[in-house]
Design a protein around this motif. Structure first.
Motif, PDB file in Angstrom:
ATOM      1  N   SER A   1     -11.791   4.252   1.080  1.00  0.00           N
ATOM      2  CA  SER A   1     -11.580   4.808  -0.489  1.00  0.00           C
ATOM      3  C   SER A   1     -11.946   6.344  -0.236  1.00  0.00           C
ATOM      4  O   SER A   1     -12.154   6.946  -1.233  1.00  0.00           O
ATOM      5  CB  SER A   1     -12.503   4.122  -1.483  1.00  0.00           C
ATOM      6  OG  SER A   1     -11.946   2.865  -1.830  1.00  0.00           O
TER       7      SER A   1
ATOM      8  N   GLY B   1      -9.993   8.597   0.891  1.00  0.00           N
ATOM      9  CA  GLY B   1      -8.608   9.053   0.556  1.00  0.00           C
ATOM     10  C   GLY B   1      -7.685   9.296   2.041  1.00  0.00           C
ATOM     11  O   GLY B   1      -6.828  10.290   1.998  1.00  0.00           O
ATOM     12  N   LYS B   2      -8.149   8.561   3.121  1.00  0.00           N
ATOM     13  CA  LYS B   2      -7.168   8.759   4.248  1.00  0.00           C
ATOM     14  C   LYS B   2      -5.811   8.364   4.058  1.00  0.00           C
ATOM     15  O   LYS B   2      -4.880   9.087   4.555  1.00  0.00           O
ATOM     16  CB  LYS B   2      -7.752   7.682   5.206  1.00  0.00           C
ATOM     17  CG  LYS B   2      -9.445   7.934   5.769  1.00  0.00           C
ATOM     18  CD  LYS B   2     -10.007   7.197   6.757  1.00  0.00           C
ATOM     19  CE  LYS B   2      -9.706   5.647   6.354  1.00  0.00           C
ATOM     20  NZ  LYS B   2     -10.793   5.063   5.248  1.00  0.00           N
ATOM     21  N   SER B   3      -5.489   7.192   3.456  1.00  0.00           N
ATOM     22  CA  SER B   3      -4.234   6.960   3.362  1.00  0.00           C
ATOM     23  C   SER B   3      -3.350   7.925   2.264  1.00  0.00           C
ATOM     24  O   SER B   3      -2.368   8.263   2.419  1.00  0.00           O
ATOM     25  CB  SER B   3      -4.082   5.483   2.609  1.00  0.00           C
ATOM     26  OG  SER B   3      -4.598   4.661   3.490  1.00  0.00           O
ATOM     27  N   SER B   4      -4.184   8.441   1.479  1.00  0.00           N
ATOM     28  CA  SER B   4      -3.583   9.241   0.570  1.00  0.00           C
ATOM     29  C   SER B   4      -3.163  10.609   1.036  1.00  0.00           C
ATOM     30  O   SER B   4      -2.244  11.325   1.049  1.00  0.00           O
ATOM     31  CB  SER B   4      -4.525   9.512  -0.889  1.00  0.00           C
ATOM     32  OG  SER B   4      -4.792   8.580  -1.551  1.00  0.00           O
TER      33      SER B   4
ATOM     34  N   ASP C   1     -10.741  18.002  -6.002  1.00  0.00           N
ATOM     35  CA  ASP C   1     -10.357  18.053  -7.679  1.00  0.00           C
ATOM     36  C   ASP C   1     -11.555  17.428  -8.545  1.00  0.00           C
ATOM     37  O   ASP C   1     -11.509  17.740  -9.730  1.00  0.00           O
ATOM     38  CB  ASP C   1      -9.026  17.208  -7.777  1.00  0.00           C
ATOM     39  CG  ASP C   1      -9.108  16.164  -7.283  1.00  0.00           C
ATOM     40  OD1 ASP C   1      -8.974  15.153  -8.141  1.00  0.00           O
ATOM     41  OD2 ASP C   1      -9.010  15.684  -6.119  1.00  0.00           O
TER      42      ASP C   1
ATOM     43  N   GLY D   1     -10.738   1.567   6.231  1.00  0.00           N
ATOM     44  CA  GLY D   1     -12.205   2.398   6.262  1.00  0.00           C
ATOM     45  C   GLY D   1     -13.299   1.323   5.854  1.00  0.00           C
ATOM     46  O   GLY D   1     -14.649   1.518   5.988  1.00  0.00           O
TER      47      GLY D   1
ATOM     48  N   ALA E   1      -5.928  15.491  -1.767  1.00  0.00           N
ATOM     49  CA  ALA E   1      -4.681  14.765  -1.714  1.00  0.00           C
ATOM     50  C   ALA E   1      -4.009  14.634  -2.960  1.00  0.00           C
ATOM     51  O   ALA E   1      -2.639  14.651  -3.299  1.00  0.00           O
ATOM     52  CB  ALA E   1      -4.857  13.244  -1.216  1.00  0.00           C
TER      53      ALA E   1
ATOM     54  N   LYS F   1       0.716  -1.206   0.163  1.00  0.00           N
ATOM     55  CA  LYS F   1       0.013   0.095  -0.125  1.00  0.00           C
ATOM     56  C   LYS F   1       0.752   1.279  -0.342  1.00  0.00           C
ATOM     57  O   LYS F   1       0.484   2.232  -0.602  1.00  0.00           O
ATOM     58  CB  LYS F   1      -0.959   0.035   1.348  1.00  0.00           C
ATOM     59  CG  LYS F   1      -1.724   1.467   1.370  1.00  0.00           C
ATOM     60  CD  LYS F   1      -3.043   1.101   1.610  1.00  0.00           C
ATOM     61  CE  LYS F   1      -3.901   2.568   1.544  1.00  0.00           C
ATOM     62  NZ  LYS F   1      -5.288   2.355   1.819  1.00  0.00           N
TER      63      LYS F   1
ATOM     64  N   THR G   1      -6.498  -0.188   2.946  1.00  0.00           N
ATOM     65  CA  THR G   1      -5.590  -0.299   4.086  1.00  0.00           C
ATOM     66  C   THR G   1      -6.286  -1.633   4.828  1.00  0.00           C
ATOM     67  O   THR G   1      -7.454  -1.714   4.691  1.00  0.00           O
ATOM     68  CB  THR G   1      -5.854   0.607   5.126  1.00  0.00           C
ATOM     69  OG1 THR G   1      -5.487   1.944   4.350  1.00  0.00           O
ATOM     70  CG2 THR G   1      -5.100   0.548   6.390  1.00  0.00           C
TER      71      THR G   1
HETATM   72  N1  LIG Z   1      -9.318  12.308  -7.494  1.00  0.00           N
HETATM   73  C1  LIG Z   1      -8.744  12.133  -6.305  1.00  0.00           C
HETATM   74  N2  LIG Z   1      -8.600  10.786  -5.809  1.00  0.00           N
HETATM   75  C2  LIG Z   1      -8.078  10.330  -4.629  1.00  0.00           C
HETATM   76  C3  LIG Z   1      -7.916  11.539  -3.839  1.00  0.00           C
HETATM   77  N3  LIG Z   1      -7.444  10.941  -2.535  1.00  0.00           N
HETATM   78  C4  LIG Z   1      -7.391   9.556  -2.838  1.00  0.00           C
HETATM   79  N4  LIG Z   1      -7.903   9.422  -3.911  1.00  0.00           N
HETATM   80  C5  LIG Z   1      -8.035   8.115  -4.404  1.00  0.00           C
HETATM   81  O1  LIG Z   1      -9.049   7.448  -3.989  1.00  0.00           O
HETATM   82  C6  LIG Z   1      -8.816   6.001  -3.730  1.00  0.00           C
HETATM   83  C7  LIG Z   1      -8.842   5.581  -2.366  1.00  0.00           C
HETATM   84  O2  LIG Z   1      -7.633   6.438  -1.659  1.00  0.00           O
HETATM   85  P1  LIG Z   1      -7.128   5.814  -0.308  1.00  0.00           P
HETATM   86  O3  LIG Z   1      -6.289   6.707   0.250  1.00  0.00           O
HETATM   87  O4  LIG Z   1      -6.886   4.364  -0.451  1.00  0.00           O
HETATM   88  O5  LIG Z   1      -8.507   5.609   0.530  1.00  0.00           O
HETATM   89  P2  LIG Z   1      -8.470   5.222   2.076  1.00  0.00           P
HETATM   90  O6  LIG Z   1      -9.602   6.178   2.739  1.00  0.00           O
HETATM   91  O7  LIG Z   1      -7.308   4.931   2.864  1.00  0.00           O
HETATM   92  O8  LIG Z   1      -9.492   3.893   1.896  1.00  0.00           O
HETATM   93  P3  LIG Z   1      -9.146   2.494   2.711  1.00  0.00           P
HETATM   94  O9  LIG Z   1      -7.844   2.156   2.828  1.00  0.00           O
HETATM   95  O10 LIG Z   1     -10.042   1.398   2.148  1.00  0.00           O
HETATM   96  O11 LIG Z   1      -9.783   3.019   4.111  1.00  0.00           O
HETATM   97  C8  LIG Z   1      -7.334   5.824  -4.559  1.00  0.00           C
HETATM   98  O12 LIG Z   1      -7.547   5.268  -5.535  1.00  0.00           O
HETATM   99  C9  LIG Z   1      -6.778   7.140  -4.391  1.00  0.00           C
HETATM  100  O13 LIG Z   1      -5.909   7.617  -5.455  1.00  0.00           O
HETATM  101  C10 LIG Z   1      -8.117  12.921  -4.073  1.00  0.00           C
HETATM  102  O14 LIG Z   1      -7.739  13.963  -3.326  1.00  0.00           O
HETATM  103  N5  LIG Z   1      -8.417  13.217  -5.357  1.00  0.00           N
END
Ligand SMILES: Nc1nc2c(ncn2[C@@H]2O[C@H](COP(=O)(O)OP(=O)(O)OP(=O)(O)O)[C@@H](O)[C@H]2O)c(=O)[nH]1
Length: 503
Positions: free
Chosen positions: A319, A321-324, A425, A366, A453, A193, A340
């Motif tokens: 999804s 974007g927490k990890s991002s 975005d 998440g 992010a 990840k 995650t």
């Molecule tokens: N367009 C866009 N996509 C984003 C942004 N932040 C995250 N993403 C996308 O959203 C998807 C999920 O992002 P993660 O950061 O894995 O989300 P998460 O909340 O950590 O997901 P879990 O680990 O399942 O809890 C990925 O494909 C990222 O590339 C953003 O600011 N803009």
């Protein structure tokens, strides 16, 4: 701690309890994804949590003896009185002895230790740790030292890869401190990840799984199969964040805890030696009881000049974007990443000018299946980011649910909570307006910001705002403490003198 009736993942394993003369088995009520060792480790962890409810044994005649999950609550003081009256299953005889419980804990902890040999996905903080290892290795017998040297270049069984030591540069506005900014690890699941963050062992380095490991100090002796006299010495790796305290806490504790310290009482963890963060005071360590007992008190740095440590959790639907956000903030990077599993962990030092603090960032999973697990992670948090995706209304509703969960676990006012609408975005797909987010945040007294992010829009600002708020609260607490103490010292002497003169 865990609600009855809920099912949690755990795994089957058994061992002979020599003391009680029983075969002890922790049974699985639900097996989820034990395809990776990490998941298994999580499973074992929950087994440990559920010990009192889950112990079952077989006596010599093969009768299954069970404890807990009882329809009839155990009378106080009946812990060690042998078979329980009113066992819940026909043909079963309830039993709950200290020996059996102790044995299970030992098995669980030992199993976790051996698992960590394989499922480590964590970086090592380079210098200090390596130095310590070299130093400690020199204390070992020559034979053991030779074998233990497998890890001396950072790729040994309990060591970590050299490339994992790469330092990350300052990012996102604020100056980063001199120390390592990120040290992510996964408590479960897929490595990758955070590509480059951690490494799984090569197969040749995983050959100790299942072998008997004995922990001595911060080292582990693993016996060679078929040759019990041959022992590999390995340095103990850092713990899973869950910590795994318990009956054998002293022996198996991942941290060097002073002998009079009760690991289960996190408030006592005022002087521990964290293998990554050094000596300090940490209240964010999660243990079976610690999770419930961490009370959100900020952890001042132990030594002068050390930053205060604050635990920050990222919560929200999958999804969003927490990890991002974490990746963007800590490494100033954005990439498509896998969901995650369990929780990931970063640290970052934030220099606020007048003050310096360190974030322990807990990035929780998440996905709904991890919801119960995540509740465990946010206990003891000083700050929380409730993240939602502005293009998904359901994620906004879920953030509100997370807030309720937070309020159940943490005292209002003790935690800095920020609502974060991510993915700005994707404006054209927006389902939650800025006003909606702001209104909800204001109604609940939360901070609020929208971010991207992907575009690195306001990501650092979010963390910095939280850092400033934490710092402000700390200062105000400090001010209160000083005001409380001041009258004592000021009034003491005059009043004594007054009395002296009067008499
Ligand atoms: N367009 C866009 N996509 C984003 C942004 N932040 C995250 N993403 C996308 O959203 C998807 C999920 O992002 P993660 O950061 O894995 O989300 P998460 O909340 O950590 O997901 P879990 O680990 O399942 O809890 C990925 O494909 C990222 O590339 C953003 O600011 N803009």
């Amino acid at each position: 701690m865990l609600r009855q009736g809920k099912r949690y993942p755990h795994v089957n394993f058994s061992s002979k309890n020599s003391k009680a003369g029983l075969d002890v088995t922790v049974r699985s009520s639900e097996k989820v994804r034990t395809d990776t060792e990490s998941d298994e480790a999580i499973g074992i962890f929950f087994s440990l949590l559920l010990l009192p409810e889950r112990i079952s044994t077989e006596d010599e005649a093969g009768t299954t003896l069970r404890t807990g999950a009882s329809t009839q609550p155990r009378a106080p003081g009946r812990e060690d009185q042998g078979p329980e009256q009113g066992a819940q299953n026909e043909g079963d005889v309830g039993i709950q002895t200290r020996e059996v419980k102790q044995s299970i804990k030992t098995i669980v902890l030992r199993r976790c230790l051996t698992l960590r040999c394989r499922c480590s996905c964590r970086q090592e903080q380079a210098s200090g740790l390596e130095d310590t290892r070299e130093k400690k290795e020199s204390d070992l017998p020559a034979e053991s030292r030779k074998k233990g040297k497998r890890g001396s270049n950072g790729t040994g069984l309990w060591g970590r890869s050299a490339e994992a030591h790469a330092q990350t540069g300052p990012s996102n506005g604020l100056k980063a401190g001199p120390e390592k900014q990120s040290g992510s690890f996964r408590t479960g699941g897929e490595p990758g990840k955070y590509p480059g963050e951690g490494t799984l062992r090569a197969a040749s380095q995983q050959d100790h799984l299942g072998k008997e490991a004995t922990v001595v100090g911060d080292r582990c002796a693993v016996k060679e199969e078929g040759n019990p006299t041959s022992v590999h010495w390995m340095r103990r790796e850092d713990s899973l964040p869950q910590g795994l305290p318990g009956g054998n806490s002293e022996k198996f504790s991942p941290y060097t805890v002073s002998s009079d310290t009760a690991v289960n009482s996190v408030s006592h963890l005022s002087s521990i030696n964290h293998p990554y963060l050094g000596k300090g005071r940490f209240l964010g360590i999660i243990g079976t009881k610690g999770m419930a007992q961490v009370n959100g008190v900020p952890r001042p740095g132990a030594a002068p000049g050390q930053p205060c440590i604050f635990k920050l959790v990222l919560l929200g639907s999958g999804s969003v974007g927490k990890s991002s956000l974490a990746l963007r903030y800590v490494k100033n990077d954005f990439k498509s990443i896998l969901p995650t599993v369990g929780c990931a962990f970063f640290t970052k030092v934030v220099d606020l000018g007048a003050a310096c603090l360190k974030f322990e960032i807990w990035d929780t999973a998440g996905q709904e299946k991890y919801h119960s697990v995540c509740r465990l992670y946010f206990r003891g948090a000083n700050a929380a980011l409730l993240v939602y995706d502005i293009t998904r209304k359901d994620s906004f509703c879920k953030a509100q649910q997370w807030l309720k969960d937070l309020e159940e676990e943490l005292h209002p006012g003790e935690v800095v909570v920020m609502l974060v609408g991510n993915k700005t975005d994707l404006e054209e797909e927006r389902e939650v307006t800025f006003e909606e987010g702001k209104e909800f945040a204001e109604s609940k007294g939360l901070l609020f910001m929208e971010t991207s992010a992907k575009r690195n829009y306001q990501v650092a600002d979010v963390f910095n705002a939280v850092a400033r708020e934490l710092s402000r609260r700390e200062e105000s607490k400090e001010g209160q403490r000083q005001r409380r103490d001041a009258p004592l010292t000021l009034s003491e002497r005059p009043s004594w003198r007054g009395r002296c003169c009067a008499h």
